[in-house]
Design an enzyme around this catalytic site. Structure first.
Site, PDB file in Angstrom:
ATOM      1  N   CYS A 332       0.834  -1.198   0.000  1.00  0.00           N
ATOM      2  CA  CYS A 332       0.000   0.000   0.000  1.00  0.00           C
ATOM      3  C   CYS A 332       0.876   1.258   0.000  1.00  0.00           C
ATOM      4  O   CYS A 332       1.561   1.537  -0.976  1.00  0.00           O
ATOM      5  CB  CYS A 332      -0.975  -0.044   1.175  1.00  0.00           C
ATOM      6  SG  CYS A 332      -2.433   0.997   0.917  1.00  0.00           S
ATOM      7  N   HIS A 428      -3.842  -5.686   1.064  1.00  0.00           N
ATOM      8  CA  HIS A 428      -3.605  -6.012   2.468  1.00  0.00           C
ATOM      9  C   HIS A 428      -4.042  -7.461   2.716  1.00  0.00           C
ATOM     10  O   HIS A 428      -4.957  -7.960   2.074  1.00  0.00           O
ATOM     11  CB  HIS A 428      -4.407  -5.089   3.382  1.00  0.00           C
ATOM     12  CG  HIS A 428      -3.960  -3.663   3.340  1.00  0.00           C
ATOM     13  ND1 HIS A 428      -2.767  -3.244   3.867  1.00  0.00           N
ATOM     14  CD2 HIS A 428      -4.558  -2.552   2.821  1.00  0.00           C
ATOM     15  CE1 HIS A 428      -2.637  -1.942   3.692  1.00  0.00           C
ATOM     16  NE2 HIS A 428      -3.711  -1.498   3.057  1.00  0.00           N
TER      17      HIS A 428
END
Length: 486
Positions: A332, A428
């Site tokens: 991310c 994630h």
């Protein structure tokens, strides 16, 4: 039945874990249970079934309840992105930004949203287990409170106060709470639980009775130290401040602790691997030269954290690590940092501008106001995975032609360098799947254990639930929940 709320004498006293454990204990008794936290402040979050986001602790508590995570479980989420500002999430969606100057006024106006979510949860279950935030003894924050007594009184939910004996001063913490809070708030507290007790509990019997006498509250139990807690993902960054043991016999995974680090539970599955040492690197320490893999985690304020990374000299360590031909994985915000530059033309994270990245991936990122929130699944490194996206930004460039991830819906994500040493992705939970970890670890000579991370969490929850059944008067808590008005 109705609801019961666990509040604490302070942060990190074990509220989140005890709510999860109590939820699992009640579910194991055949009850329909839902977790609830009116207001949370955390940069560790999870995507919900209705396309929103909630605090990671409430997602864990949903697992404990054996239900899908829903935005109603945490209707107000504050995600700190600077020292004095936080992103405001209401019912799972970005509502704007709160600063220190308008925080109290704004949160008081959110009580209606909180009560809407709570009302919907009550209709779905037999009992709601509610978690407070911080401590009700923070009386300077009482006006406009929706996280502790403000909610408890509005919803008429009885409260159990949790005290952490491991940190010391638990008698003063509980009795002192009674002394400083408003008498009307104190009437909402029906009892207390002592948490994290080590040693012989009979040695605390006198102290336990003195708390009952001095506070006028009933004791509901003394919970021993729970080793299974270490196998659960942590939401609170307080855990990052605790010293870590080192083991030079194992391969080293290093992760720098950036000021706005988020979703650092992405690394938790690696702790299942006996051949690995996962070391979180605090400010003031270099990234060890012997590291086999560096992971740059998520960030709530990528540009700010990239500046902090350079201020610590960690960029020099990372570039030296790359020259040695060792692996780097960005997740991310960490993925965005690995590129050539990050642009924030709309000032989403602060003043509008552009910053040069580490330049290890030939990609560029533009931050955008639209937030991607979705569960995803697919293939990465030749193995299946299930995870979720939660980011604001679009990343493009030549290295995206070597995507790390292929989604089941046909989309591609992430990037890889030509030599395969540097990798990045927005996903994630990528390392939660055993096959995925095995594929990654094989790149630097570690044989993955194949242990199931999700099964490990489930087993830990059952162990904690069993301990609560042994050491807490769960029957009395169930009876107490009936005191909550319909």
């Amino acid at each position: 039945m109705g609801a019961v709320m666990l509040q604490g004498t302070g942060s990190d006293v074990g509220k989140s874990v005890l709510v999860a454990g109590l939820c699992r204990a009640l579910v194991n008794r055949g009850l329909r249970v839902q977790p609830f936290k009116p207001q949370n402040m955390s940069n560790n979050a999870a995507v919900t079934i209705d396309g929103g986001e909630i605090g990671r602790a409430q997602a864990l508590q949903a697992i404990a309840c054996k239900v899908e995570a829903h935005s109603d479980m945490n209707p107000v989420l504050l995600k700190p992105q600077a020292d004095r500002t936080s992103q405001l999430i209401v019912h799972g969606q970005v509502r704007g930004t709160l600063g220190a100057g308008n925080f109290r006024e704004a949160r008081g106006a959110l009580l209606g949203a909180v009560m809407e979510s709570y009302g919907r949860l009550r209709q779905r279950c037999d009992i709601v287990v509610v978690e407070g935030a911080g401590s009700p003894a923070e009386i300077n924050l009482r006006a406009g409170d929706i996280a502790n007594m403000g909610f408890a009184r509005a919803a008429n939910v009885p409260v159990i106060l949790i005290g952490d004996i491991d940190r010391g001063g638990v008698i003063a913490a509980i009795v002192g709470t009674k002394a400083v809070i408003d008498p009307a708030d104190a009437t909402m507290i029906r009892g207390f639980i002592i948490n994290k007790f080590r040693g012989d509990p009979t040695l605390f019997e006198d102290g336990y009775r003195q708390i009952e006498t001095l506070s006028g509250w009933q004791g509901f139990g003394v919970i021993p130290w729970l080793p299974a807690t270490a196998r659960l993902p942590s939401e609170d960054a307080v855990v990052l401040e605790k010293p870590q043991a080192t083991d030079h016999r194992r391969k080293l995974v290093a992760c720098p602790i950036l000021p706005r680090i988020s979703n650092f539970d992405d690394l938790d599955p690696l702790k299942l691997e006996e051949g690995l040492e996962v070391r979180m690197i605090p400010p003031g320490q270099p990234i060890p030269a012997e590291a086999d893999l560096i992971i740059l985690p998520g960030s709530k304020a990528t540009i700010v954290d990239l500046k902090a990374l350079r201020a610590q000299g960690w960029d020099i360590d990372i570039l030296a690590h790359h020259r040695r031909g060792r692996a780097i994985l960005g997740l991310c915000g960490g993925y965005q940092m690995l590129g050539k530059r990050i642009a924030d033309p709309d000032g989403i994270e602060g003043p509008a501008g552009t910053i040069e990245g580490l330049g290890l991936l030939d990609v560029e990122t533009t931050l955008t106001p639209i937030k991607a929130l979705r569960a995803v699944s697919g293939m990465a490194l030749g193995a299946r995975f299930d995870g979720y996206e939660m980011h604001m930004g679009e990343t493009t460039g030549p290295d995206t032609e070597r995507p790390l991830v292929l989604f089941d819906d046909g989309r591609r994500d992430g990037a890889s360098s030509a030599d395969g040493i540097v990798m990045g992705s927005y996903v994630h939970g990528l390392l939660s799947d055993a096959a995925q970890r095995r594929a990654l670890l094989a790149r630097f000579g570690v044989e993955g254990s194949g242990r199931d991370y999700r099964a490990s969490i489930d087993t830990a929850l059952d162990e904690i639930a069993a301990s609560l059944e042994e050491h807490v008067d769960v029957d009395a808590l169930i009876a107490l929940s009936a005191a909550c008005a319909l």
